[in-house]
Design an enzyme around this catalytic site. Structure first.
Site, mmCIF file in Angstrom:
data_model
loop_
_atom_site.group_PDB
_atom_site.id
_atom_site.type_symbol
_atom_site.label_atom_id
_atom_site.label_comp_id
_atom_site.label_asym_id
_atom_site.label_seq_id
_atom_site.Cartn_x
_atom_site.Cartn_y
_atom_site.Cartn_z
ATOM 1 N NE ARG A 65 -4.433 -1.509 1.610
ATOM 2 C CZ ARG A 65 -5.101 -1.546 2.366
ATOM 3 N NH1 ARG A 65 -4.926 -2.189 3.805
ATOM 4 N NH2 ARG A 65 -6.024 -2.905 2.240
ATOM 5 C CE LYS A 96 -16.223 -12.521 12.166
ATOM 6 N NZ LYS A 96 -16.437 -11.470 12.611
ATOM 7 N N GLY A 112 -12.690 -4.097 1.492
ATOM 8 C CA GLY A 112 -13.867 -3.838 1.306
ATOM 9 C C GLY A 112 -14.386 -2.592 0.607
HETATM 10 C C1 3PG Z 1 -8.409 -1.910 4.811
HETATM 11 O O1 3PG Z 1 -7.521 -2.363 5.325
HETATM 12 O O2 3PG Z 1 -9.055 -2.800 4.727
HETATM 13 C C2 3PG Z 1 -8.045 -0.415 4.719
HETATM 14 O O3 3PG Z 1 -7.363 0.261 5.057
HETATM 15 C C3 3PG Z 1 -9.419 0.301 5.919
HETATM 16 O O4 3PG Z 1 -9.518 -0.334 7.230
HETATM 17 P P1 3PG Z 1 -10.209 -0.847 7.679
HETATM 18 O O5 3PG Z 1 -10.952 -1.834 7.052
HETATM 19 O O6 3PG Z 1 -9.987 -0.536 8.955
HETATM 20 O O7 3PG Z 1 -11.302 1.087 7.654
#
Ligand code: 3PG
Ligand code: MG
Length: 403
Positions: A34, A202, A384
């Site tokens: 990242r 999950k 996500g």
């Molecule tokens: C991730 O790691 O998916 C992103 O950096 C977002 O982090 P978070 O799920 O803690 O909001």
């Protein structure tokens, strides 16, 4: 969508939201993907004479004190970012306090600073829009312009992702532009067969995307911890494996709908497990047991897909024209349970399909298992965020940006 190429940044202070949420072992970064993905935008801004102020998060700190909660500090990230940029990165030990103010004030054109983990301020993630807005206003004081490039966090309605865009003229960075270009290829004019591989622990996290993909994908392969809820739904005993009993009716409904729509659902035919969860720190050998899915012993918890499943999954990926993969097939962090994830990664490498690896864990798995990133069509920085995009949801951090 407006990008940084549409902004005149020379001599301006540019506040950049990046996603620098990398896995750490103590202060050692175990996968810097990242950070590397954030470099092109930062480099471009610096070369064009901007003063660059980066805000980002790391993990989910509960406390507000970077010293007490040092494992959530972005300090190691500042060091790595400086190496990758080949220039110093000033580090502020708070988010909008005295250190941040002094650090930003000292920046010259072409220089860069990173502010401490923005989530040390509870207002960042607050559900209260007023509280978030006030904090966003504080952040916005550091910039003349806002550049949103933290693709992995654009599904979060957080102050530094969402609210700050209201305060400043803004544009997307190159990472967001690239990620969106890739996601378009997975949703519009998709080349077929379109095969999706989903893993992770999950099933409840993946319901939305499965729901949406039932209308888009030709074939869905399921592995990882979530597979045991599927296997149980099909009447198999799963021993001590991870199970979301309450999701069984939903899973059954998906299997029915898939059949009705002609979407092929592929589940493992065998699994590798152990009587105990393996020690991921020492990686001590764990006496793995392989069993067909209709004979998982009562005292075993499944930790990977088995050898027959690896062959099956590879065969089901071989003719794909488009592949999306999210979530490891097993506990790849332990060598006894990494083969399933490795086999899927290898199948993507061998395939001539446009292949996308999405999700922090699967992206990290690919690199940690030693695959060449260039052998894949695209390795997304968003877990996500990619999933929610594929679910067809509006992502707050994108909706907030100017067109
Ligand atoms: C991730 O790691 O998916 C992103 O950096 C977002 O982090 P978070 O799920 O803690 O909001
Ligand atoms: Mg505001």
């Amino acid at each position: 969508m407006k990008t940084i190429d549409d902004l005149d940044v020379a001599g301006k202070r540019v506040l950049v939201r990046a996603d620098l949420n990398v896995p750490l072992d103590g202060t050692r970064i175990t996968d810097d993907g990242r950070i590397r993905a954030s470099v092109p935008t930062l480099k471009a801004l610096l070369e064009r004479g901007a003063k660059v102020i980066v805000t980002a998060h790391l993990g989910r700190p509960k406390g507000v004190d970077p010293e007490a909660d040092a494992k959530y500090s972005l300090a190691p990230v500042a060091v790595r970012l400086a190496e990758l940029l080949g220039k110093p990165v000033a580090f502020a030990t708070d988010t909008v306090g005295a250190s941040a103010q002094a650090t930003v004030a000292a920046l010259q054109d072409g220089e860069i600073a990173l502010l401490e983990n923005v989530r040390f301020n509870p207002a960042e993630t607050s559900k209260d829009a007023v509280e978030r807005g006030k904090f966003a206003d504080e952040l916005a004081k550091f910039g003349d312009l806002f550049v949103s490039d933290g693709f992995g966090a654009v599904h979060r309605r957080h102050a530094s992702v969402y609210d700050v865009a209201e305060d400043l003229p803004n544009a997307a960075g190159y990472l967001i532009a690239t990620e969106l270009g890739v996601l378009k290829k997975l949703t519009e004019d998709v080349q077929r067969p379109y095969v999706v591989v989903l893993g992770g622990s999950k099933v409840s996290d993946k319901l939305g995307v499965i729901d949406n993909l039932l209308d888009k994908a030709d074939r869905i392969l399921i592995g990882g911890g979530m597979v045991f809820t599927f296997l149980k739904a099909q009447g198999h005993e799963v021993g001590k494996s991870l199970l979301q009993e309450d999701q069984i009716p939903v899973v059954l409904e998906y299997l029915e709908r898939a059949k009705a729509k002609g979407v092929e659902f592929v589940l493992p035919v065998d699994v590798i497990g152990s009587t105990e969860f393996p020690d991921l720190k020492t990686k001590a050998p764990s006496s793995p047991v392989t069993s067909p899915v209709d004979a998982i012993p009562a005292d075993v918890l499944g930790l990977d897909i088995g050898p027959e499943s690896r062959k099956l999954f590879a065969a089901k990926l071989a003719d794909a024209a488009t592949i999306f993969w999210n979530g490891p097939m097993g506990v790849f962090e332990h060598p006894d349970f990494a083969d399933g994830t490795r086999a899927v990664a290898q199948a993507l490498v061998d395939s001539s399909a446009f292949s996308v690896v999405g999700g922090g864990d699967s992206a990290a798995a690919v690199r940690i298992l030693g695959f060449d990133e260039n052998a894949f069509g695209h390795i997304s920085t968003g877990g996500g965020a990619s999933l929610e995009y594929l679910e067809g949801k509006s992502l707050p951090g994108l909706a907030a940006l100017e067109n």
